[in-house]
Structures are given as structure tokens and as C-alpha cells.
Enzyme design. Structure first.
Site, PDB file in Angstrom:
ATOM      1  N   SER A   1       0.790  -1.255  -0.119  1.00 51.33           N
ATOM      2  CA  SER A   1      -0.083   0.130  -0.014  1.00 51.33           C
ATOM      3  C   SER A   1       0.966   1.197   0.238  1.00 51.33           C
ATOM      4  CB  SER A   1      -0.897   0.022   1.190  1.00 51.33           C
ATOM      5  OG  SER A   1      -1.763  -1.307   1.475  1.00 51.33           O
TER       6      SER A   1
HETATM    7  N1  SAH Z   1      -1.113  -4.984   3.986  1.00 51.80           N
HETATM    8  C1  SAH Z   1      -0.300  -5.287   2.731  1.00 51.80           C
HETATM    9  C2  SAH Z   1      -0.769  -4.781   1.568  1.00 51.80           C
HETATM   10  C3  SAH Z   1      -1.892  -5.716   1.257  1.00 51.80           C
HETATM   11  S1  SAH Z   1      -2.476  -5.809  -0.310  1.00 51.80           S
HETATM   12  C4  SAH Z   1       1.372  -4.822   2.937  1.00 51.80           C
HETATM   13  O1  SAH Z   1       1.492  -4.014   3.725  1.00 51.80           O
HETATM   14  O2  SAH Z   1       2.031  -4.923   1.931  1.00 51.80           O
HETATM   15  C5  SAH Z   1      -3.866  -6.968   0.107  1.00 51.80           C
HETATM   16  C6  SAH Z   1      -3.592  -8.474   0.285  1.00 51.80           C
HETATM   17  O3  SAH Z   1      -4.715  -8.953   0.944  1.00 51.80           O
HETATM   18  C7  SAH Z   1      -2.969  -9.151  -0.855  1.00 51.80           C
HETATM   19  O4  SAH Z   1      -1.790  -9.459  -0.431  1.00 51.80           O
HETATM   20  C8  SAH Z   1      -4.183 -10.033  -1.042  1.00 51.80           C
HETATM   21  O5  SAH Z   1      -3.377 -11.470  -1.536  1.00 51.80           O
HETATM   22  C9  SAH Z   1      -4.707 -10.196   0.411  1.00 51.80           C
HETATM   23  N2  SAH Z   1      -6.036 -10.878   0.577  1.00 51.80           N
HETATM   24  C10 SAH Z   1      -7.051 -10.591  -0.333  1.00 51.80           C
HETATM   25  N3  SAH Z   1      -8.166 -11.556  -0.120  1.00 51.80           N
HETATM   26  C11 SAH Z   1      -7.794 -11.966   1.015  1.00 51.80           C
HETATM   27  C12 SAH Z   1      -8.519 -12.950   1.941  1.00 51.80           C
HETATM   28  N4  SAH Z   1      -9.546 -13.193   1.916  1.00 51.80           N
HETATM   29  N5  SAH Z   1      -7.901 -13.353   3.198  1.00 51.80           N
HETATM   30  C13 SAH Z   1      -6.434 -12.992   3.161  1.00 51.80           C
HETATM   31  N6  SAH Z   1      -5.858 -12.244   2.387  1.00 51.80           N
HETATM   32  C14 SAH Z   1      -6.304 -11.583   1.168  1.00 51.80           C
END
Ligand code: SAH
Length: 234
Positions: A82
């Protein structure tokens, strides 16, 4: 091949050179913090945590030299780390205390989890892509961060075996705040979650659980990858 010359640090384009360009590291980090402040991250504890946790450790490959820009960047499995100011604003809205247990949905690069871990007692972070969990765990170990537990699971259901949580941070967009996550929030707890259709602009919502129910507060427009059901392939 195209990164030669004494270019400025940020060109916004698809430059793929990892050659050092523009200001040196210390100056880039100073600008990073300045930019956070100018975009509304004012909580001194959050700023200190984001100064302590080096975003450069969480961005690899082609994009490594852009780690200190206030922009989201691609990571493995087609996901994104992000935008730093959004990480700061979400953390600030979550207001985690030093004794809190926090659940993060969407480990991704592990950056947000590491920032949270600098501010609270324990972080549980869950992710649906196995390689991202493995990479984040290796990174936490290398950085000697010992108060994060990462799990491969579908975060739409939260983490019932560790519930309830003082704080829950969702870093993928849901159409509505998922019911199991609301249920796993302590009374007096706070959840921050981007809500809206995937692939569109979403609204960041702060949910507070009270003795009698939930209070919802709209914060700002954001854009996150969608919360997807089930585990990822590979
Ligand atoms: N917090 C992260 C950014 C995340 S991007 C950072 O600091 O880098 C969003 C993430 O959510 C992605 O890696 C995606 O694979 C995950 N995601 C999406 N749906 C999900 C679910 N149902 N359960 C767990 N993770 C999920």
C-alpha cells in the site's frame, strides 16, 4: 539499459534500472517522513514506527529504488504494497495501544504488519497467497520482529481461534465489513476497513464496537485490491 545519466529520483515512469539515482538514502528517508506528515499522518507514535520500519526491506526487484516514494508498488502474486501515507492514516485511525492484540487481513509484503507490531503487543496477520506468507515470515525473522504471527488462511472469516481482537485492520476491499470480523472485535474495539466494489474507488470506514452495537464513520476515498474468497493458487 535506459536508466543511465544523472536522473532525478522519481520519474513516475517504468524505469527499470536499480542504479542509485537522485538523492541519497538518508535524504530519501527524510522526504518520506516529510511527505507522510504533509498528507495528514501526524500521530507521533505512528511517525516513529514508520521511521523505525524500513519500507525498503519490503519492496524488491525493479521497484526497490522507489520504496520511499508515497506510492503503492507491485509485489509478488499480483498484489500491491500500500501507499505509505495510506498505511499511516489507517494505522492512525486504528489507534493501536501498546497492550493491544491486532488482526490484519492481507499480509501482502508484511510492511503494514511490521508497522503495527512496533505499536502493539501482538499482531496476527493472515494472507491467502502462500508465497507471500512465506516471504513475510522470512522477513520478520531477518528483521528480528518477534511479535507477529502470519497465517495462510481466508481472512474473510477472521481468525476465530485467537479472537476477540482489540483492533482489526483490513487491507483489501470488501463490499461490506465482513460479519465474522465484526463478531471478532472486542467491545471498545476498532476496525478499519476499505468498503466498496472491487476495481472502483472505495471508502475507508472506521467501525467502533460499543456495548450495544457498532458505530460507522466514513473517513476518505481509497483504492485497494479486493478481498477475495478462498486460498490463492500457489
Ligand atoms: N498489507 C499489505 C498490503 C496488502 S494488499 C502490505 O502492507 O503490503 C492486500 C492483500 O490482501 C493481498 O496480498 C491479497 O492477497 C490479500 N487478500 C485478499 N483477499 C484475502 C482474503 N480473503 N484473505 C486473506 N488475504 C487476502
Amino acid at each position: 539499459m535506459n536508466g543511465g545519466g544523472a536522473g532525478e529520483g522519481s520519474d513516475g515512469g517504468g524505469r527499470d534500472s536499480r542504479a542509485p539515482a537522485g538523492p541519497d538514502l538518508a535524504e530519501r528517508k527524510m522526504r518520506f517522513l516529510f511527505q507522510l506528515r504533509s498528507r495528514g499522518v501526524t500521530d507521533p507514535r505512528v511517525l516513529a514506527a514508520m521511521e523505525q520500519i524500513d519500507r525498503g526491506a519490503f519492496v524488491r526487484g525493479h521497484f526497490a529504488d522507489r520504496a520511499y516514494e508515497d506510492t503503492p508498488l507491485p509485489i509478488a502474486c499480483g498484489q500491491t504494497i500500500s501507499q505509505p501515507s495510506v498505511v499511516g492514516l489507517m494505522t492512525q485511525a486504528l489507534a493501536p495501544g501498546p497492550r493491544d492484540t491486532v488482526l490484519e487481513i492481507g499480509t501482502g509484503s508484511g510492511y503494514q504488519a511490521a508497522v503495527l507490531a512496533a505499536l502493539c503487543r501482538r499482531v496476527y496477520t493472515v494472507e491467502r497467497h502462500r508465497p507471500l506468507v512465506a516471504e513475510a515470515e522470512a522477513l520478520f525473522e531477518r528483521l528480528r520482529i518477534s511479535n507477529i504471527t502470519a497465517r495462510l488462511t481466508d481472512g474473510s472469516f477472521g481468525l476465530p481461534e485467537q479472537a476477540p481482537f482489540d483492533r482489526i485492520l483490513v487491507t483489501a476491499a470488501a463490499e461490506d465489513p465482513p460479519g465474522p470480523l465484526l463478531a471478532q472485535l472486542k467491545i471498545g474495539g476498532i476496525m478499519v476497513v476499505p468498503v466498496g466494489q472491487s476495481d472502483a474507488v472505495q471508502t475507508l470506514i472506521r467501525v467502533s464496537r460499543t456495548e450495544t452495537g457498532y458505530e460507522y464513520e466514513e473517513m476518505r476515498q481509497v483504492r485497494f485490491v479486493p478481498l477475495v474468497e478462498g486460498l490463492g493458487q500457489g
